[in-house]
Design a protein around this motif. Structure first.
Motif, PDB file in Angstrom:
ATOM      1  N   LYS A  26      13.393 -59.580  25.881  1.00  0.00           N
ATOM      2  CA  LYS A  26      14.579 -60.435  25.852  1.00  0.00           C
ATOM      3  C   LYS A  26      15.220 -60.599  24.480  1.00  0.00           C
ATOM      4  CE  LYS A  26      13.129 -63.131  29.853  1.00  0.00           C
ATOM      5  NZ  LYS A  26      12.731 -64.462  30.365  1.00  0.00           N
ATOM      6  N   THR A  27      14.414 -60.611  23.428  1.00  0.00           N
ATOM      7  CA  THR A  27      14.990 -60.888  22.115  1.00  0.00           C
ATOM      8  C   THR A  27      14.801 -59.702  21.183  1.00  0.00           C
ATOM      9  OG1 THR A  27      12.956 -61.864  21.278  1.00  0.00           O
ATOM     10  CG2 THR A  27      14.464 -63.336  22.419  1.00  0.00           C
ATOM     11  N   SER A  28      15.368 -59.780  20.010  1.00  0.00           N
ATOM     12  CA  SER A  28      15.207 -58.707  19.030  1.00  0.00           C
ATOM     13  C   SER A  28      13.752 -58.577  18.622  1.00  0.00           C
ATOM     14  CB  SER A  28      16.065 -59.009  17.801  1.00  0.00           C
ATOM     15  OG  SER A  28      17.420 -59.010  18.147  1.00  0.00           O
ATOM     16  N   ILE A  29      13.355 -57.362  18.400  1.00  0.00           N
ATOM     17  CA  ILE A  29      11.974 -57.105  18.015  1.00  0.00           C
ATOM     18  C   ILE A  29      11.938 -56.197  16.796  1.00  0.00           C
ATOM     19  CG2 ILE A  29      11.103 -57.316  20.379  1.00  0.00           C
ATOM     20  CD1 ILE A  29      10.968 -54.174  20.362  1.00  0.00           C
ATOM     21  N   ASN A  30      10.768 -56.092  16.204  1.00  0.00           N
ATOM     22  CA  ASN A  30      10.580 -55.127  15.144  1.00  0.00           C
ATOM     23  C   ASN A  30       9.745 -53.940  15.621  1.00  0.00           C
ATOM     24  OD1 ASN A  30      11.509 -54.944  12.384  1.00  0.00           O
ATOM     25  ND2 ASN A  30       9.352 -54.703  11.872  1.00  0.00           N
ATOM     26  N   ASN A  31       8.757 -54.230  16.433  1.00  0.00           N
ATOM     27  CA  ASN A  31       7.901 -53.181  16.979  1.00  0.00           C
ATOM     28  C   ASN A  31       7.642 -53.429  18.451  1.00  0.00           C
ATOM     29  OD1 ASN A  31       7.212 -52.040  14.320  1.00  0.00           O
ATOM     30  ND2 ASN A  31       6.083 -53.944  14.070  1.00  0.00           N
ATOM     31  N   LEU A  32       7.378 -52.356  19.161  1.00  0.00           N
ATOM     32  CA  LEU A  32       6.917 -52.468  20.535  1.00  0.00           C
ATOM     33  C   LEU A  32       5.683 -51.581  20.658  1.00  0.00           C
ATOM     34  CD1 LEU A  32       8.949 -52.657  23.761  1.00  0.00           C
ATOM     35  CD2 LEU A  32       7.042 -51.041  23.631  1.00  0.00           C
ATOM     36  N   GLN A  33       4.662 -52.122  21.263  1.00  0.00           N
ATOM     37  CA  GLN A  33       3.408 -51.390  21.383  1.00  0.00           C
ATOM     38  C   GLN A  33       3.019 -51.290  22.843  1.00  0.00           C
ATOM     39  OE1 GLN A  33       0.438 -52.561  18.420  1.00  0.00           O
ATOM     40  NE2 GLN A  33       1.901 -54.009  17.538  1.00  0.00           N
ATOM     41  N   TRP A  34       2.318 -50.235  23.167  1.00  0.00           N
ATOM     42  CA  TRP A  34       1.750 -50.063  24.498  1.00  0.00           C
ATOM     43  C   TRP A  34       0.236 -50.073  24.389  1.00  0.00           C
ATOM     44  CZ3 TRP A  34       4.210 -49.934  29.189  1.00  0.00           C
ATOM     45  CH2 TRP A  34       5.608 -49.827  29.174  1.00  0.00           C
ATOM     46  N   TYR A  35      -0.377 -50.808  25.330  1.00  0.00           N
ATOM     47  CA  TYR A  35      -1.827 -50.900  25.397  1.00  0.00           C
ATOM     48  C   TYR A  35      -2.279 -50.511  26.796  1.00  0.00           C
ATOM     49  CZ  TYR A  35      -2.074 -53.586  21.023  1.00  0.00           C
ATOM     50  OH  TYR A  35      -2.000 -53.991  19.708  1.00  0.00           O
ATOM     51  N   ARG A  36      -3.503 -50.037  26.874  1.00  0.00           N
ATOM     52  CA  ARG A  36      -4.140 -49.735  28.149  1.00  0.00           C
ATOM     53  C   ARG A  36      -5.350 -50.645  28.327  1.00  0.00           C
ATOM     54  NH1 ARG A  36      -6.534 -44.488  27.645  1.00  0.00           N
ATOM     55  NH2 ARG A  36      -8.533 -45.529  27.356  1.00  0.00           N
ATOM     56  N   GLN A  37      -5.573 -51.072  29.553  1.00  0.00           N
ATOM     57  CA  GLN A  37      -6.733 -51.889  29.859  1.00  0.00           C
ATOM     58  C   GLN A  37      -7.375 -51.363  31.126  1.00  0.00           C
ATOM     59  OE1 GLN A  37      -6.130 -56.010  31.079  1.00  0.00           O
ATOM     60  NE2 GLN A  37      -7.981 -56.622  29.983  1.00  0.00           N
ATOM     61  N   ASN A  38      -8.600 -50.863  30.988  1.00  0.00           N
ATOM     62  CA  ASN A  38      -9.370 -50.508  32.167  1.00  0.00           C
ATOM     63  C   ASN A  38      -9.877 -51.802  32.799  1.00  0.00           C
ATOM     64  OD1 ASN A  38      -9.396 -48.019  30.390  1.00  0.00           O
ATOM     65  ND2 ASN A  38     -10.230 -47.240  32.285  1.00  0.00           N
ATOM     66  N   SER A  39     -10.116 -51.758  34.073  1.00  0.00           N
ATOM     67  CA  SER A  39     -10.428 -52.965  34.841  1.00  0.00           C
ATOM     68  C   SER A  39     -11.515 -53.804  34.174  1.00  0.00           C
ATOM     69  CB  SER A  39     -10.870 -52.563  36.248  1.00  0.00           C
ATOM     70  OG  SER A  39     -11.169 -53.717  37.012  1.00  0.00           O
ATOM     71  N   GLY A  40     -11.167 -55.034  33.834  1.00  0.00           N
ATOM     72  CA  GLY A  40     -12.138 -55.955  33.274  1.00  0.00           C
ATOM     73  C   GLY A  40     -12.586 -55.643  31.867  1.00  0.00           C
ATOM     74  N   ARG A  41     -11.894 -54.733  31.205  1.00  0.00           N
ATOM     75  CA  ARG A  41     -12.326 -54.317  29.868  1.00  0.00           C
ATOM     76  C   ARG A  41     -11.320 -54.740  28.805  1.00  0.00           C
ATOM     77  NH1 ARG A  41     -15.963 -50.086  30.786  1.00  0.00           N
ATOM     78  NH2 ARG A  41     -16.531 -50.274  28.589  1.00  0.00           N
ATOM     79  N   GLY A  42     -11.536 -54.270  27.598  1.00  0.00           N
ATOM     80  CA  GLY A  42     -10.672 -54.625  26.484  1.00  0.00           C
ATOM     81  C   GLY A  42      -9.377 -53.840  26.461  1.00  0.00           C
ATOM     82  N   LEU A  43      -8.549 -54.173  25.489  1.00  0.00           N
ATOM     83  CA  LEU A  43      -7.246 -53.548  25.337  1.00  0.00           C
ATOM     84  C   LEU A  43      -7.340 -52.409  24.325  1.00  0.00           C
ATOM     85  CD1 LEU A  43      -5.340 -56.894  25.129  1.00  0.00           C
ATOM     86  CD2 LEU A  43      -4.966 -55.193  26.908  1.00  0.00           C
ATOM     87  N   VAL A  44      -6.887 -51.262  24.728  1.00  0.00           N
ATOM     88  CA  VAL A  44      -6.901 -50.092  23.858  1.00  0.00           C
ATOM     89  C   VAL A  44      -5.473 -49.791  23.428  1.00  0.00           C
ATOM     90  CG1 VAL A  44      -7.418 -47.627  23.711  1.00  0.00           C
ATOM     91  CG2 VAL A  44      -8.954 -49.162  24.970  1.00  0.00           C
ATOM     92  N   HIS A  45      -5.265 -49.734  22.128  1.00  0.00           N
ATOM     93  CA  HIS A  45      -3.925 -49.449  21.622  1.00  0.00           C
ATOM     94  C   HIS A  45      -3.573 -47.990  21.863  1.00  0.00           C
ATOM     95  CE1 HIS A  45      -0.919 -48.488  18.456  1.00  0.00           C
ATOM     96  NE2 HIS A  45      -0.434 -49.625  18.897  1.00  0.00           N
ATOM     97  N   LEU A  46      -2.378 -47.775  22.402  1.00  0.00           N
ATOM     98  CA  LEU A  46      -1.932 -46.414  22.685  1.00  0.00           C
ATOM     99  C   LEU A  46      -0.938 -45.926  21.651  1.00  0.00           C
ATOM    100  CD1 LEU A  46      -1.428 -46.641  26.556  1.00  0.00           C
ATOM    101  CD2 LEU A  46      -3.356 -45.639  25.314  1.00  0.00           C
ATOM    102  N   ILE A  47       0.105 -46.684  21.453  1.00  0.00           N
ATOM    103  CA  ILE A  47       1.184 -46.198  20.600  1.00  0.00           C
ATOM    104  C   ILE A  47       2.059 -47.367  20.158  1.00  0.00           C
ATOM    105  CG2 ILE A  47       2.829 -45.742  22.461  1.00  0.00           C
ATOM    106  CD1 ILE A  47       3.299 -42.973  21.077  1.00  0.00           C
ATOM    107  N   LEU A  48       2.583 -47.274  18.964  1.00  0.00           N
ATOM    108  CA  LEU A  48       3.503 -48.264  18.416  1.00  0.00           C
ATOM    109  C   LEU A  48       4.814 -47.562  18.112  1.00  0.00           C
ATOM    110  CD1 LEU A  48       2.827 -50.912  15.649  1.00  0.00           C
ATOM    111  CD2 LEU A  48       4.739 -49.329  15.422  1.00  0.00           C
ATOM    112  N   ILE A  49       5.906 -48.149  18.523  1.00  0.00           N
ATOM    113  CA  ILE A  49       7.224 -47.606  18.190  1.00  0.00           C
ATOM    114  C   ILE A  49       8.027 -48.702  17.504  1.00  0.00           C
ATOM    115  CG2 ILE A  49       8.168 -48.125  20.505  1.00  0.00           C
ATOM    116  CD1 ILE A  49       9.795 -45.446  20.184  1.00  0.00           C
TER     117      ILE A  49
END
Lengths: 112, 114
Positions: A26-49
């Protein structure tokens, strides 16, 4: 408040197909990141743009960012069963120490 | 490859009890964070910490919560008197200087309040 919202909420594909997930905010950003989460597990960083980038690649991942539309997409090519997970976009204002604001995520199921 | 670690992986507690969740951030990182994820919901920011003080906190982070860096490696989240609605997965994250905005997350602690 800035907020990433992914669509679709759920996606089911066959191995070898491509998967595309979208994120809007909705608002201005500086970065956008994508994360993956396997069921019930932690967040794995995929990519930052960054906001001044339009496209970024990492292996089978391709991320695009359109700041005029406040949207991003994550493309996973040649999907594998191991790609089955939830995928989240997260936005921030770019300063270290500021919060990441996550969307609700897309649940991807890849069947063999 | 360095990673964020968290202990315990699971914790069950009675309502009203105090819990301390522990995290070891990546060693050269300077910023530390706690997030939580209630089952089936989005990941929510709780607090960020830098130079031994809170730099930002959300509305969720009320007086029942506190954070501490008791030594050079650990970063803790304390919930003083747990409520049923505190049941969630709690994630610790860390990152370095401004040029490294990627936040690296730990595996999480699943807290169940009965």
């Amino acid at each position: 408040s800035q907020q990433g919202e992914e669509d679709p909420q759920a996606l089911s594909i066959q191995e070898g197909e491509n998967a595309t997930m979208n994120c809007s905010y909705k608002t201005s950003i500086n970065n956008l990141q994508w994360y993956r989460q396997n069921s019930g597990r932690g967040l794995v960083h995929l990519i930052l743009i960054r906001s001044n980038e339009r496209e970024k690649h990492s292996g089978r991942l391709r991320v695009t960012l359109d700041t005029s539309k406040k949207s991003s997409s994550l493309l996973i090519t040649a999907s594998r069963a191991a790609d089955t997970a939830s995928y989240f976009c997260a936005t921030d204002m770019g300063q270290a120490g500021t919060a990441l604001i996550f969307g609700k995520g897309t649940t991807l199921s890849v069947s063999s | 490859e360095p990673e964020v670690t968290q202990t315990p992986s699971h914790q069950v507690t009675q309502m009203g009890q105090e819990v301390i969740l522990r995290c070891v951030p990546i060693s050269n990182h300077l910023y530390f964070y706690w997030y939580r994820q209630i089952l089936g919901q989005k990941v929510e920011f709780l607090v960020s910490f830098y130079n031994n003080e809170i730099s930002e906190k959300s509305e969720i982070f009320d007086d029942q919560f506190s954070v501490e860096r008791p030594d050079g490696s650990n970063f803790t989240l304390k919930i003083r008197s747990t409520k049923l609605e505190d049941s969630a997965m709690y994630f610790c994250a860390s990152n370095g200087l401004a040029a490294q905005e990627t936040q690296y997350f730990g595996p999480g602690t699943r807290l169940l309040v009965l």
